[in-house]
Design a protein around this motif. Structure first.
Motif, PDB file in Angstrom:
ATOM      1  N   GLU A 184       0.830  -1.205   0.000  1.00  0.00           N
ATOM      2  CA  GLU A 184       0.000   0.000   0.000  1.00  0.00           C
ATOM      3  C   GLU A 184       0.867   1.259   0.000  1.00  0.00           C
ATOM      4  O   GLU A 184       0.535   2.246  -0.641  1.00  0.00           O
ATOM      5  N   LEU A 185       1.991   1.232   0.703  1.00  0.00           N
ATOM      6  CA  LEU A 185       2.919   2.363   0.681  1.00  0.00           C
ATOM      7  C   LEU A 185       3.474   2.550  -0.726  1.00  0.00           C
ATOM      8  O   LEU A 185       3.540   3.674  -1.236  1.00  0.00           O
ATOM      9  N   MET A 189       1.313   6.489  -7.030  1.00  0.00           N
ATOM     10  CA  MET A 189       0.272   7.436  -7.429  1.00  0.00           C
ATOM     11  C   MET A 189       0.804   8.860  -7.445  1.00  0.00           C
ATOM     12  O   MET A 189       0.491   9.632  -8.353  1.00  0.00           O
ATOM     13  N   ARG A 190       1.601   9.227  -6.468  1.00  0.00           N
ATOM     14  CA  ARG A 190       2.140  10.590  -6.405  1.00  0.00           C
ATOM     15  C   ARG A 190       3.150  10.837  -7.514  1.00  0.00           C
ATOM     16  O   ARG A 190       3.109  11.854  -8.198  1.00  0.00           O
ATOM     17  N   TRP A 246       0.834   4.025  -2.915  1.00  0.00           N
ATOM     18  CA  TRP A 246       0.646   5.446  -2.606  1.00  0.00           C
ATOM     19  C   TRP A 246       1.756   6.278  -3.235  1.00  0.00           C
ATOM     20  O   TRP A 246       1.493   7.316  -3.849  1.00  0.00           O
ATOM     21  N   ASN A 299      -4.409   1.479 -10.362  1.00  0.00           N
ATOM     22  CA  ASN A 299      -4.086   1.529  -8.940  1.00  0.00           C
ATOM     23  C   ASN A 299      -5.174   2.268  -8.159  1.00  0.00           C
ATOM     24  O   ASN A 299      -5.535   1.865  -7.056  1.00  0.00           O
ATOM     25  N   GLY A 300      -5.714   3.320  -8.735  1.00  0.00           N
ATOM     26  CA  GLY A 300      -6.798   4.040  -8.077  1.00  0.00           C
ATOM     27  C   GLY A 300      -8.057   3.204  -7.946  1.00  0.00           C
ATOM     28  O   GLY A 300      -8.694   3.161  -6.883  1.00  0.00           O
ATOM     29  N   ASP A 347     -11.502  -0.670  -0.736  1.00  0.00           N
ATOM     30  CA  ASP A 347     -12.257   0.091   0.260  1.00  0.00           C
ATOM     31  C   ASP A 347     -13.732  -0.298   0.322  1.00  0.00           C
ATOM     32  O   ASP A 347     -14.328  -0.288   1.397  1.00  0.00           O
ATOM     33  N   HIS A 385      -1.823   4.133 -13.409  1.00  0.00           N
ATOM     34  CA  HIS A 385      -2.277   5.079 -12.390  1.00  0.00           C
ATOM     35  C   HIS A 385      -3.770   4.869 -12.112  1.00  0.00           C
ATOM     36  O   HIS A 385      -4.196   4.774 -10.959  1.00  0.00           O
ATOM     37  N   THR A 435      -7.678   0.546  -5.298  1.00  0.00           N
ATOM     38  CA  THR A 435      -7.879   1.103  -3.962  1.00  0.00           C
ATOM     39  C   THR A 435      -9.370   1.232  -3.645  1.00  0.00           C
ATOM     40  O   THR A 435      -9.808   0.911  -2.541  1.00  0.00           O
TER      41      THR A 435
END
Length: 142
Positions: free
Chosen positions: A19-20, A26-27, A23, A85-86, A93, A82, A89
């Motif tokens: 998950e790190l 994504m940035r 994250w 990955n979004g 969730d 990208h 997530t």
């Protein structure tokens, strides 16, 4: 009942923190995508005749250059990964059952692979000079 802000507890420990990494990806990919997309929009819409110049010949001329093939390939791959990955997530969730989560992610991954493979093939196998009725200055005589 656990408090709402308590950390999620896994059943088994993991050695890596995916998950790190997701994250961070994504940035970093978001920053690179900003440059790629705005560069793409500037060249296609602001230079030359603007939107009126965009047709089959314009794309053929751009993709005759390895620079623009690489640019568009990078934009395709980063945007697709990208977005994947979004969505992954969001699935993690909101999908409550493990089986639902698994199959939604499998469908997402299959769609991602299909789009990346087909997009890459289109970029690298596109030959504007294959049609003899189309004559462009960058086509060499065969």
């Amino acid at each position: 009942m656990e408090t709402p802000r308590s950390p999620y507890k896994r059943n088994k420990p993991t050695r890596t923190n995916w998950e790190l990494y997701g994250w961070l990806f994504m940035r970093m990919s978001g920053l690179v995508l900003i440059v790629l997309v705005f560069g793409h929009l500037f060249v296609n819409l602001m230079m030359g005749e603007g939107i009126h110049q965009i047709d089959w010949g314009f794309v053929a001329g751009k993709w005759a250059s390895p620079f623009w093939q690489t640019w568009d390939l990078l934009m395709l791959w980063l945007a697709q990964l990208h977005g994947t990955n979004g969505v992954r997530t969001v699935i993690n969730d909101y999908a409550e059952r493990d089986a639902t989560r698994f199959w939604l992610k499998m469908a997402l991954y299959v769609a991602t692979v299909i789009v990346i493979v087909v997009g890459t093939l289109v970029i690298f196998t596109f030959d504007p000079c294959a049609d003899p009725s189309q004559t462009f200055s960058f086509c060499t005589a065969r």
